[in-house]
Design an enzyme around this catalytic site. Structure first.
Site, PDB file in Angstrom:
ATOM      1  N   ASP A  95       0.869  -1.175   0.000  1.00  0.00           N
ATOM      2  CA  ASP A  95       0.000   0.000   0.000  1.00  0.00           C
ATOM      3  C   ASP A  95       0.904   1.224   0.000  1.00  0.00           C
ATOM      4  O   ASP A  95       2.119   1.117   0.213  1.00  0.00           O
ATOM      5  CB  ASP A  95      -0.904  -0.017   1.243  1.00  0.00           C
ATOM      6  N   SER A  96       0.287   2.381  -0.205  1.00  0.00           N
ATOM      7  CA  SER A  96       1.064   3.623  -0.175  1.00  0.00           C
ATOM      8  C   SER A  96       1.581   3.935   1.222  1.00  0.00           C
ATOM      9  O   SER A  96       2.520   4.717   1.370  1.00  0.00           O
ATOM     10  CB  SER A  96       0.193   4.786  -0.658  1.00  0.00           C
ATOM     11  N   TYR A 147      -0.947   8.026  -2.293  1.00  0.00           N
ATOM     12  CA  TYR A 147      -1.161   7.790  -3.717  1.00  0.00           C
ATOM     13  C   TYR A 147      -2.417   8.517  -4.217  1.00  0.00           C
ATOM     14  O   TYR A 147      -2.520   8.878  -5.386  1.00  0.00           O
ATOM     15  CB  TYR A 147      -1.357   6.297  -3.995  1.00  0.00           C
ATOM     16  N   GLY A 148      -3.393   8.676  -3.337  1.00  0.00           N
ATOM     17  CA  GLY A 148      -4.726   9.101  -3.769  1.00  0.00           C
ATOM     18  C   GLY A 148      -4.833  10.508  -4.293  1.00  0.00           C
ATOM     19  O   GLY A 148      -5.861  10.872  -4.867  1.00  0.00           O
ATOM     20  N   CYS A 194      -4.608  -1.440  -1.767  1.00  0.00           N
ATOM     21  CA  CYS A 194      -4.846  -0.014  -1.964  1.00  0.00           C
ATOM     22  C   CYS A 194      -5.814   0.126  -3.130  1.00  0.00           C
ATOM     23  O   CYS A 194      -5.549  -0.392  -4.224  1.00  0.00           O
ATOM     24  CB  CYS A 194      -3.525   0.690  -2.269  1.00  0.00           C
ATOM     25  N   CYS A 210     -11.176   3.203   0.856  1.00  0.00           N
ATOM     26  CA  CYS A 210      -9.732   3.316   1.055  1.00  0.00           C
ATOM     27  C   CYS A 210      -9.387   2.428   2.238  1.00  0.00           C
ATOM     28  O   CYS A 210     -10.089   2.450   3.265  1.00  0.00           O
ATOM     29  CB  CYS A 210      -9.351   4.774   1.341  1.00  0.00           C
ATOM     30  N   THR A 211      -8.333   1.646   2.100  1.00  0.00           N
ATOM     31  CA  THR A 211      -8.002   0.695   3.166  1.00  0.00           C
ATOM     32  C   THR A 211      -7.641   1.396   4.472  1.00  0.00           C
ATOM     33  O   THR A 211      -7.804   0.825   5.554  1.00  0.00           O
ATOM     34  CB  THR A 211      -6.868  -0.246   2.724  1.00  0.00           C
TER      35      THR A 211
END
Length: 263
Positions: free
Chosen positions: A12-13, A44-45, A75, A181-182
Site C-alpha cells: 500500500d502507499s 497515492y490518492g 490499496c 480506502c483501506t
C-alpha cells in the site's frame, strides 16, 4: 523454497493496507506475508496516475526480488491505476481491491450509499464502471486528507473530519457507508459512533482475502499447515513507520476477532 512455501507480498502507499493484512492473516494463518508500505511516496490518492504507476512498478520490482508467490495490492487507488498493467506483464497472481459497492447495493432499501474514498479513486474508470452497475443511490464522497490523519494515528482529528464531512447528509436516509480506502477501515469505531445503528459500514478486505485464498488453491500454492510469519517493510523512515504498522496490525487483528462472519 517450493512454490507454496514462498511468501505473499502485500503493499500500500502507507499503513492503510495493514487493515487488509490483518484480514489476510486471519483467513490464511499458515501463510508468510511480506508487507511493504510505500510511506516515502504516500499518499497515492492525490497523485497523478503516471506517478502512482511508477510507484507501483517500483514496489512490485522489490517484491519480486523477495520471491513472492502472489501479490495483494492493498490499496484501492493503486489497484485502479496499476493492477491491469501489472497483470499484463506478470504471471504470478495479483489480487486487488475495489470499493464494496456491490454488497452495499444488495443491502440498499431505498436510501443513500455513501462511498468514502480518495479523490483519485473516485475519478478512475474502475470506479466509474462500478457506479454504472451498482451505483443506484450511491454518492461519492471524496475525503482528501483523511488518509493522512490515519497515517499519523490522529484519531481525534479523523473523528472531527468525518463528523464535518457527514454533516452534509441526512444520515437517517443512508443505508450504507462504503470504505473505499483501506486506511479508512481503522475508522470503523469512529464511524459507528457517528452513524445510526441502521447504517451498514462495508469494506473490501474480506472479499479480497477470500479471492486470494481461491486463487492460491486453484494454482496449488495454498499453505494449509503451520503458522505463518509476517515481515513489515517501508520505503520511508523505518524508526517512525514500523512501530505504527505494528500497532495498527494489532488493531486490525482485534477487529477481525470481533467480526464473527470472517471464516
Amino acid at each position: 523454497m517450493s512454490g507454496a512455501e514462498r511468501p505473499i507480498g502485500v503493499f500500500d502507499s502507507g499503513v492503510g493496507g495493514i487493515s487488509v493484512l490483518g484480514t489476510l492473516r486471519h483467513l490464511l494463518p499458515s501463510e508468510d506475508f511480506l508487507y511493504y508500505g510505500d510511506t516515502a511516496h504516500a499518499p497515492y490518492g492525490t497523485k497523478p496516475r503516471e506517478e502512482v504507476l511508477r510507484c507501483a512498478d517500483a514496489v512490485m520490482a522489490h517484491l519480486l526480488e523477495q520471491n513472492v508467490k502472489a501479490v495483494v495490492i492493498a490499496c484501492n487507488t493503486a489497484t485502479s491505476v496499476a493492477a491491469a498493467e501489472l497483470r499484463a506483464r506478470l504471471t504470478l497472481p495479483i489480487i486487488g481491491m475495489e470499493p464494496a459497492l456491490k454488497p452495499a447495493h444488495e443491502l440498499r432499501h431505498g436510501g443513500q450509499i455513501l462511498v468514502l474514498a480518495t479523490p483519485m479513486t473516485l475519478t478512475l474508470p474502475k470506479f466509474r464502471a462500478l457506479m454504472a452497475r451498482y451505483g443506484e443511490g450511491a454518492v461519492p464522497v471524496p475525503c482528501a486528507g483523511l488518509m493522512e490523519l490515519v497515517e499519523r494515528e490522529d484519531w481525534q482529528g479523523a473523528a472531527a473530519y468525518l463528523a464535518a464531512r457527514l454533516a452534509d447528509f441526512d444520515l437517517t436516509r443512508v443505508d450504507a457507508v462504503v470504505l473505499g480506502c483501506t486506511h479508512y477501515v481503522f475508522l470503523r469505531p469512529v464511524l459507528r459512533e457517528l452513524l445510526p445503528d441502521t447504517v451498514s459500514v462495508l469494506d473490501g478486505n474480506l472479499g479480497t482475502a477470500r479471492q486470494l485464498r481461491r486463487v492460491l488453491a486453484e494454482r496449488g500454492l495454498l499453505r494449509t499447515a503451520g503458522t505463518g510469519r509476517t515481515v513489515l517493510e517501508t520505503s520511508g523512515d523505518a524508526a517512525e513507520a514500523l512501530p505504527v504498522m505494528t500497532r495498527l496490525l494489532a488493531a486490525a487483528e482485534r477487529m477481525c476477532e470481533e467480526e464473527t462472519v470472517i471464516k
